[in-house]
Design a protein around this motif. Sequence first.
Motif, short mmCIF file in Angstrom:
data_model
loop_
_atom_site.label_atom_id
_atom_site.label_comp_id
_atom_site.label_asym_id
_atom_site.label_seq_id
_atom_site.Cartn_x
_atom_site.Cartn_y
_atom_site.Cartn_z
N LEU A 1 0.84 -1.20 0.00
CA LEU A 1 0.00 0.00 0.00
C LEU A 1 0.87 1.25 0.00
O LEU A 1 0.62 2.20 -0.75
CB LEU A 1 -0.95 0.00 1.20
CG LEU A 1 -1.87 1.20 1.33
CD1 LEU A 1 -2.76 1.35 0.10
CD2 LEU A 1 -2.72 1.07 2.60
N GLY A 2 1.91 1.24 0.82
CA GLY A 2 2.84 2.38 0.85
C GLY A 2 3.49 2.60 -0.50
O GLY A 2 3.61 3.74 -0.96
N GLY B 1 1.89 9.58 -5.79
CA GLY B 1 2.31 10.91 -5.35
C GLY B 1 1.92 11.25 -3.93
O GLY B 1 2.20 12.36 -3.46
N ASP B 2 1.29 10.35 -3.21
CA ASP B 2 0.91 10.58 -1.81
C ASP B 2 2.06 10.15 -0.91
O ASP B 2 2.06 9.06 -0.35
CB ASP B 2 -0.37 9.81 -1.48
CG ASP B 2 -0.84 10.03 -0.05
OD1 ASP B 2 -0.18 10.78 0.71
OD2 ASP B 2 -1.87 9.43 0.33
N TRP B 3 3.06 11.01 -0.81
CA TRP B 3 4.27 10.65 -0.07
C TRP B 3 4.03 10.57 1.43
O TRP B 3 4.66 9.77 2.11
CB TRP B 3 5.39 11.63 -0.40
CG TRP B 3 5.96 11.40 -1.76
CD1 TRP B 3 5.41 10.69 -2.78
CD2 TRP B 3 7.20 11.87 -2.26
NE1 TRP B 3 6.23 10.69 -3.89
CE2 TRP B 3 7.33 11.42 -3.59
CE3 TRP B 3 8.21 12.65 -1.72
CZ2 TRP B 3 8.44 11.70 -4.37
CZ3 TRP B 3 9.32 12.94 -2.52
CH2 TRP B 3 9.42 12.46 -3.81
N ASP B 4 3.11 11.36 1.97
CA ASP B 4 2.81 11.26 3.40
C ASP B 4 2.15 9.92 3.72
O ASP B 4 2.50 9.25 4.69
CB ASP B 4 1.91 12.41 3.85
CG ASP B 4 2.63 13.75 3.82
OD1 ASP B 4 3.88 13.77 3.98
OD2 ASP B 4 1.95 14.79 3.65
N GLY B 5 1.20 9.53 2.87
CA GLY B 5 0.56 8.22 3.06
C GLY B 5 1.55 7.09 2.87
O GLY B 5 1.53 6.10 3.61
N ALA B 6 2.43 7.24 1.88
CA ALA B 6 3.46 6.22 1.65
C ALA B 6 4.37 6.09 2.86
O ALA B 6 4.68 4.98 3.31
CB ALA B 6 4.27 6.58 0.41
N MET C 1 11.69 2.81 2.71
CA MET C 1 11.65 4.02 3.54
C MET C 1 12.93 4.82 3.36
O MET C 1 12.90 6.06 3.33
CB MET C 1 11.46 3.67 5.02
CG MET C 1 10.03 3.64 5.47
SD MET C 1 9.10 5.16 5.17
CE MET C 1 10.00 6.36 6.12
N GLY C 2 14.06 4.13 3.24
CA GLY C 2 15.32 4.83 2.97
C GLY C 2 15.26 5.58 1.66
O GLY C 2 15.69 6.74 1.56
N ARG C 3 14.73 4.93 0.64
CA ARG C 3 14.62 5.59 -0.67
C ARG C 3 13.67 6.78 -0.61
O ARG C 3 13.93 7.84 -1.19
CB ARG C 3 14.17 4.58 -1.72
CG ARG C 3 15.28 3.57 -2.00
CD ARG C 3 14.91 2.45 -2.93
NE ARG C 3 14.20 2.89 -4.11
CZ ARG C 3 13.27 2.17 -4.73
NH1 ARG C 3 12.96 0.98 -4.28
NH2 ARG C 3 12.66 2.62 -5.80
#
Length: 153
Positions: free
Chosen positions: A77-78, A85-90, A109-111
């Motif tokens: 899902l992330g 483009g939903d980086w906060d949700g990701a 998460m590192g990327r």
Amino acid sequence: MLFLVFGTVLVVWGLSIDSGTLTTVGWIAWALGVIVVWMRSAGRFGLRAIMTRRMLRDMDLMRAAAEKGDAVAMRALGSMLKVTGDWDGAEHWLSKSAWAGDREAMFDMGRLAEQRSGLEAAEQWFRMASESGHPVARMMFVEGGLYNRDGDS
């Protein structure tokens, strides 16, 4: 469209000089043209809509599994949210998956942290992925690697 024109010219030419090979090649080119036109129209008039509905349905299924605590679903899902483009949700779902022990989510998460805030912000996530055995993240901390250029990791 070019295949249709080219195929028609070859068929007419082949029939006019009584060349079966040329006529056959023309029909093949013409058939390819029909397929190309159909594929383009399918994308405009239906295929794209079908794929969008399927992606939304898959995201709903993924979200349901993620909310139940499935670490792989959280990562998936992330990743899907990142692509949209939903980086906060990701970040929300990838970090939950990472803290649940998913080493691919740690690396993702590192990327994401690198894209949002730079290499320094990403180090903790890449280090966590490395310590969990992620092969690419491990290479970042070997001597000469991204985070260990001088041999002092």
